[in-house]
Scaffold this active site. Structure first.
Site, short mmCIF file in Angstrom:
data_model
loop_
_atom_site.label_atom_id
_atom_site.label_comp_id
_atom_site.label_asym_id
_atom_site.label_seq_id
_atom_site.Cartn_x
_atom_site.Cartn_y
_atom_site.Cartn_z
N LYS A 1 -8.10 3.47 -17.13
CA LYS A 1 -8.03 4.94 -17.03
C LYS A 1 -6.66 5.46 -17.40
O LYS A 1 -6.52 6.37 -18.20
CB LYS A 1 -8.38 5.39 -15.61
CG LYS A 1 -9.81 5.22 -15.18
CD LYS A 1 -10.15 6.06 -13.97
CE LYS A 1 -9.13 6.00 -12.86
NZ LYS A 1 -8.91 4.67 -12.31
N THR A 2 -5.64 4.89 -16.76
CA THR A 2 -4.28 5.37 -17.01
C THR A 2 -3.81 4.99 -18.41
O THR A 2 -3.21 5.81 -19.13
CB THR A 2 -3.32 4.81 -15.95
OG1 THR A 2 -3.74 5.24 -14.66
CG2 THR A 2 -1.89 5.27 -16.20
N ARG B 1 -6.03 -1.77 -1.27
CA ARG B 1 -6.71 -0.99 -0.23
C ARG B 1 -7.47 -1.90 0.73
O ARG B 1 -7.79 -3.03 0.42
CB ARG B 1 -7.68 0.00 -0.87
CG ARG B 1 -7.02 1.12 -1.65
CD ARG B 1 -8.06 2.05 -2.27
NE ARG B 1 -8.89 1.37 -3.26
CZ ARG B 1 -10.11 0.92 -3.04
NH1 ARG B 1 -10.68 1.08 -1.86
NH2 ARG B 1 -10.80 0.32 -4.00
N ARG C 1 2.26 -1.83 -9.31
CA ARG C 1 2.05 -0.42 -9.60
C ARG C 1 3.36 0.31 -9.85
O ARG C 1 4.41 -0.07 -9.36
CB ARG C 1 1.36 0.26 -8.42
CG ARG C 1 -0.04 -0.25 -8.13
CD ARG C 1 -1.06 0.44 -8.97
NE ARG C 1 -2.41 -0.02 -8.69
CZ ARG C 1 -3.50 0.59 -9.14
NH1 ARG C 1 -3.38 1.68 -9.87
NH2 ARG C 1 -4.69 0.12 -8.88
N SER D 1 -10.05 0.77 -10.72
CA SER D 1 -8.71 0.27 -10.98
C SER D 1 -8.75 -0.92 -11.93
O SER D 1 -9.55 -1.84 -11.78
CB SER D 1 -8.06 -0.15 -9.66
OG SER D 1 -6.83 -0.77 -9.88
N HIS E 1 -13.62 10.54 -10.07
CA HIS E 1 -12.61 9.47 -10.13
C HIS E 1 -12.41 9.15 -11.60
O HIS E 1 -13.01 8.23 -12.15
CB HIS E 1 -13.08 8.24 -9.36
CG HIS E 1 -12.06 7.16 -9.28
ND1 HIS E 1 -12.40 5.83 -9.16
CD2 HIS E 1 -10.71 7.20 -9.29
CE1 HIS E 1 -11.30 5.10 -9.10
NE2 HIS E 1 -10.27 5.90 -9.18
N ASP F 1 -6.10 10.01 -12.69
CA ASP F 1 -6.94 9.32 -11.72
C ASP F 1 -8.02 10.18 -11.07
O ASP F 1 -9.13 9.70 -10.86
CB ASP F 1 -6.07 8.72 -10.62
CG ASP F 1 -6.78 7.67 -9.79
OD1 ASP F 1 -7.60 6.91 -10.36
OD2 ASP F 1 -6.54 7.60 -8.58
N LYS G 1 -5.83 8.14 -1.62
CA LYS G 1 -7.27 7.94 -1.65
C LYS G 1 -7.96 8.62 -0.46
O LYS G 1 -9.12 9.02 -0.57
CB LYS G 1 -7.60 6.45 -1.68
CG LYS G 1 -7.25 5.77 -3.01
CD LYS G 1 -7.93 6.42 -4.19
CE LYS G 1 -7.67 5.69 -5.50
NZ LYS G 1 -8.23 6.40 -6.67
#
Length: 535
Positions: free
Chosen positions: A246-247, A61, A327, A242, A222, A261, A203
């Site tokens: 989390k995933t 980003r 990703r 990130s 988030h 997410d 996002k």
């Protein structure tokens, strides 16, 4: 069927992105988007059937290039270095110039949703220059399953316009560089130019929901979320930036994935904002992350910046030649046991994931409600290499609410919603260090994923509720001295260091960073919250 019908997709006179007379492919299915991407050279098909595409020089980003238009609809925004203001006149010139630029392009349009709960979902139209960006949107947002699923309400939706070949002019458009991400809450329009990083699209809509939903009593978060395979109780939330897990931690074969997410917490429970997953896949292996590994090898899955052998089309997940921020974007139904509704009950556990680059935080700690609010506001972690431009190695940072770039309202607004829900529903709160142990980055080693999984499962199953606890003298955190399946010496961070004095000095350094961050950012908060941090 995909349609090319110039002149039929006008979005309206006020605020839309007019498509009349343009070359438009409307609602192409995933297979057609894959074909189009391969035919135009945007990507290539891997041996497993996934589509591989590169994001060029933008492998993450661009937060410093994101702006919100200052108008009546954005009056509650907490303006500053994160939420940068753009004047209406500048945005209108940007819109005019992007419309002119788009007339020379072939565009792909997808009409989708954000928000699994029909009461709060948002209609989202995505207009993209690249077929693979349209596939990304199709994978990550929620599809309209059939004509009967189309929302015919009068509630206006948002339009995201994504034109990587458009270069902004800072003097004309009021931005910082040739790259721009601009949100206008009155026009309900997002304009993205001069970046091929597809994550900017999702996002931007997350930012939209973070401003809109609190006024409707929904806490936007988030975080990822999962629940037990049997029954409805036991929803767990995993907050983190990130690269913190989390995933990975929410994609657990023993639990049902709600989402990986972004979620909302309403009076009735939690719901996913998305219809897909956006997993980091650097060093991905079938042994450690079987669910993500399987999903990353399927047709329709989109692989970003992953190295692919051009001769054999084999994927090399361990190769970070392009970036560490590789990703995989895939529909959530690619994950075994994923929720079919994207909705769950009220959480019983809230976990804050932090990749502690200093290696001084315990692997897991139980938090009181004030401590949970303190650490939620602090959002301490390490920026992982490649997540943002210019970050080449883990760097200690504080990101409010574990998602500062996407939070338009004052941080205390979100923290108060968290605290109220923790108290009302009696949810347990945990701080989980998925970062380093035995020393800082470069000296110690990264926490073992099996050990972290064992600790998280023990916490969710209530097996740490009666465990003997010890209070850390630097951070005031209570951590267990025994946990099933985890060596006791790993639970005490100081004991993992070969030099205890070095641990003390490093811990004291991080304590001061916490205190300085809170002192500079959160004046006026309740004493109970301010006193819940390191002493």
């Amino acid at each position: 069927m995909s349609e090319r019908q110039p002149g039929t997709l006008e979005l309206g006179e006020d605020g839309g992105f007019p498509l009349a007379g343009m070359d438009v492919v409307y609602r192409a299915p995933p297979a057609a988007l894959v074909e189009a991407a391969v035919a135009s050279g945007e990507g290539l098909l891997t041996a497993s059937g996934a589509l591989a595409a590169d994001t060029g020089r933008f492998t993450g980003r661009s937060p410093s290039d994101k702006f919100i238009v200052r108008n009546a609809a954005s009056r509650d925004v907490a303006w500053g270095p994160v939420n940068q203001a753009m004047e209406q006149e500048s945005f209108d010139r940007l819109l005019h110039d992007m419309v002119s630029h788009a007339r020379s392009l072939k565009l792909h349009v997808q009409d989708l949703y954000a928000g699994a709960d029909p009461r709060y979902r948002l209609k989202v139209r995505v207009v993209t220059q690249y077929a693979w960006h349209a596939l990304f949107a199709r994978n990550l947002f929620i599809e309209q399953a059939a004509a009967a699923d189309v929302d015919h309400s009068d509630e206006p939706g948002w339009t995201v316009v994504d034109l990587p070949s458009f270069e902004a002019d800072p003097r004309r458009h009021g931005c910082r560089s040739s790259t721009v991400i601009a949100l206008d809450f009155e026009k309900r329009l997002v304009l993205i130019g001069n970046t091929e990083y597809a994550g900017e699209m999702k996002k931007s809509i997350f930012s939209v929901l973070n401003l809109a939903l609190p006024t409707r009593g929904v806490f936007p978060m988030h975080c990822s979320a999962n629940e037990p395979l049997a029954g409805t109780a036991g929803v767990a939330l995993y907050f983190g930036l990130s690269g913190t897990g989390k995933t990975t931690l929410s994609s657990d074969s023993s639990r049902r994935l709600i989402g990986d997410d972004e979620h909302g917490w309403s009076d009735d429970g939690v719901f996913n904002f998305e219809g897909g997953c956006y997993a980091k896949v650097i060093h991905l292996s079938a042994e450690k992350e079987p669910e993500i590994h399987e999903a990353s090898h399927r047709f329709r899955t989109l692989l970003e910046n992953v190295v692919v052998d051009e001769a054999t089309r084999a994927v090399h997940f361990s190769d970070d030649m392009k970036t560490e921020n590789t990703r995989a974007a895939y529909p959530i139904e690619f994950v075994p046991h994923a929720s079919s509704t994207g909705m769950g009950g009220h959480p019983t556990d809230v976990l804050f994931l932090t990749a502690d680059a200093f290696g001084v935080l315990p692997p897991i700690s139980r938090l009181s409600v004030p401590q949970a609010m303190y650490h939620f506001l602090s959002g301490y972690t390490a920026k992982v290499a490649g997540t943002e431009r210019g970050v080449t190695e883990p760097t200690a940072t504080f990101s409010t609410c574990f998602g500062e770039p996407f939070m338009p309202l004052p941080p205390a607004t979100y923290a108060e919603m968290l605290g109220e829900r923790l108290r009302r529903h009696g949810a347990r709160a945990w701080l989980v260090n998925t970062g380093w142990s035995g020393g800082p980055y470069g000296v110690g080693s990264r926490m073992s994923l099996p050990a972290t999984r064992a600790l998280v499962r023990a916490a969710l199953e209530g097996r740490l509720d009666d465990a003997p606890m010890r209070q850390d003298e630097f951070f005031g955190l209570s951590y267990p001295t025994r946990a099933p399946g985890v060596p006791p010496e790993l639970l005490d961070p100081r004991s993992t260091w070969s030099d205890p004095a070095a641990y003390d000095a490093t811990a004291a350094k991080l304590v001061e960073m916490f205190r300085a961050n809170f002192r500079d950012s959160f004046e006026g908060l309740a004493a109970e919250i301010r006193g819940a941090g390191p002493s």
